[in-house]
Enzyme design. Sequence first.
Site, PDB file in Angstrom:
ATOM      1  N   ASP A   9      -1.210  13.521  12.071  1.00 12.71           N
ATOM      2  CA  ASP A   9      -0.494  12.516  11.284  1.00 12.71           C
ATOM      3  C   ASP A   9       0.242  11.644  12.304  1.00 12.71           C
ATOM      4  O   ASP A   9       0.999  12.156  13.127  1.00 12.71           O
ATOM      5  CB  ASP A   9       0.476  13.241  10.355  1.00 12.71           C
ATOM      6  CG  ASP A   9       1.317  12.287   9.522  1.00 12.71           C
ATOM      7  OD1 ASP A   9       1.403  11.098   9.873  1.00 12.71           O
ATOM      8  OD2 ASP A   9       1.904  12.751   8.534  1.00 12.71           O
ATOM      9  N   ASN A  23       1.073  -3.900   5.328  1.00 13.58           N
ATOM     10  CA  ASN A  23       0.798  -4.958   4.364  1.00 13.58           C
ATOM     11  C   ASN A  23       1.227  -6.288   4.984  1.00 13.58           C
ATOM     12  O   ASN A  23       2.251  -6.351   5.655  1.00 13.58           O
ATOM     13  CB  ASN A  23       1.600  -4.673   3.086  1.00 13.58           C
ATOM     14  CG  ASN A  23       1.143  -5.524   1.921  1.00 13.58           C
ATOM     15  OD1 ASN A  23       1.168  -6.744   1.978  1.00 13.58           O
ATOM     16  ND2 ASN A  23       0.752  -4.853   0.839  1.00 13.58           N
ATOM     17  N   ASP A  33       0.870   3.514   5.597  1.00 16.55           N
ATOM     18  CA  ASP A  33       2.057   2.656   5.509  1.00 16.55           C
ATOM     19  C   ASP A  33       3.202   3.388   4.799  1.00 16.55           C
ATOM     20  O   ASP A  33       4.347   3.412   5.289  1.00 16.55           O
ATOM     21  CB  ASP A  33       1.699   1.371   4.764  1.00 16.55           C
ATOM     22  CG  ASP A  33       2.732   0.261   4.982  1.00 16.55           C
ATOM     23  OD1 ASP A  33       3.400   0.275   6.030  1.00 16.55           O
ATOM     24  OD2 ASP A  33       2.864  -0.606   4.103  1.00 16.55           O
TER      25      ASP A  33
END
Length: 361
Positions: A9, A23, A33
């Site tokens: 991760d 974004n 995100d």
Amino acid sequence: MSFKILRNDITKVRADAIVNTANPFPTVGSGTDTAVYEAAGYDKLLDARKKIGVIERGKSAWTPAFNLKNHGVKYIIHTIGVFYKDGNHDESKILRSCYSSALKIAAELNCKSVAIPLLASGNYRFPKDLALQIAVEEISRFLLEHEVDVFLVVYDKESYKISEKLFDDVEDFLSYNFEENEGEKATGRDLCESDLFIAGTHSKGLFGVSELRSSIEEKKAVKSEQILRDEKEIAPIDVDAFIRISKDKLNFQNTLMQMIAKRKLDNVTVYKKAYIDKKFFSKIISNKDYVPKKHAVMALGLALELPLSEYEKFLASAGYAFMPSSKFDQIVKFCVMNQIYNLINVDVILYDHGEKCFAPS
């Protein structure tokens, strides 16, 4: 500087900067995100992101890491990817810009390490092999100019392969060659070049069994004659003289420098492409009695982009050879045969097959 693949991760990777697939508008997207915002502190990161405003596709911007500082992360670099439609809408150009702009920011922030995901290969639906090719090319270009450790972070289920096509090609190659090696142990015959698996096909299929056997016998006869000639040439020479002559002839340092000059390369390019630092490379070329470990010699051979015959001679000059029983060696041999010289690409293949990578651990 180095390159390393991590299955993790990205919010748990220890690096000066991590790259977030964000974004374009100052809102929180899904997937990675969201994970980044939650790990860094949702409200604090969102406030910092709003101050930046809209980010164009292919561009990048940075914010502090906030709570991620507890994991050693100083900065979050937000890059804006692009959906893959048909390849005719500048998708590749924009994706290249994502890597180059994000890595440029990491360098400007004096980061010693940066973790970046394989961009656009998930929700943005880029073909994985094209996404990997772009990542390899842009990261390689960056590493030749900057002393930064780059981690390519892959986060997916265990069955995920970074490069699906290369994985299948190498699996076929390994399966064929390991079977052939078992046959060699049983029959005792020598391998010849017509036995090689080249570019994903069994080249032995081009020859009949009788022709193959004749070719092998001819090679054995030639080899025997060569051995007899060599014995006659060295017979009158004393052992110490023969050792000196052989050592000079197979001197690894001389061979390395000749190969660099022949290909009109410079030392810096070679040792950077081989993941070798300046001090170690200096030790290799300045000490004629020093022979590096096989791992380093193989990396240098790839950096030199040698064809198979020259690569094998290069290994021999250091006293090494491809081992038929070694999966690592056979994968490197596959790469040389198929002109896959970039160590990032080679490391991807090694990683997918559970082998130790060239990049320092």
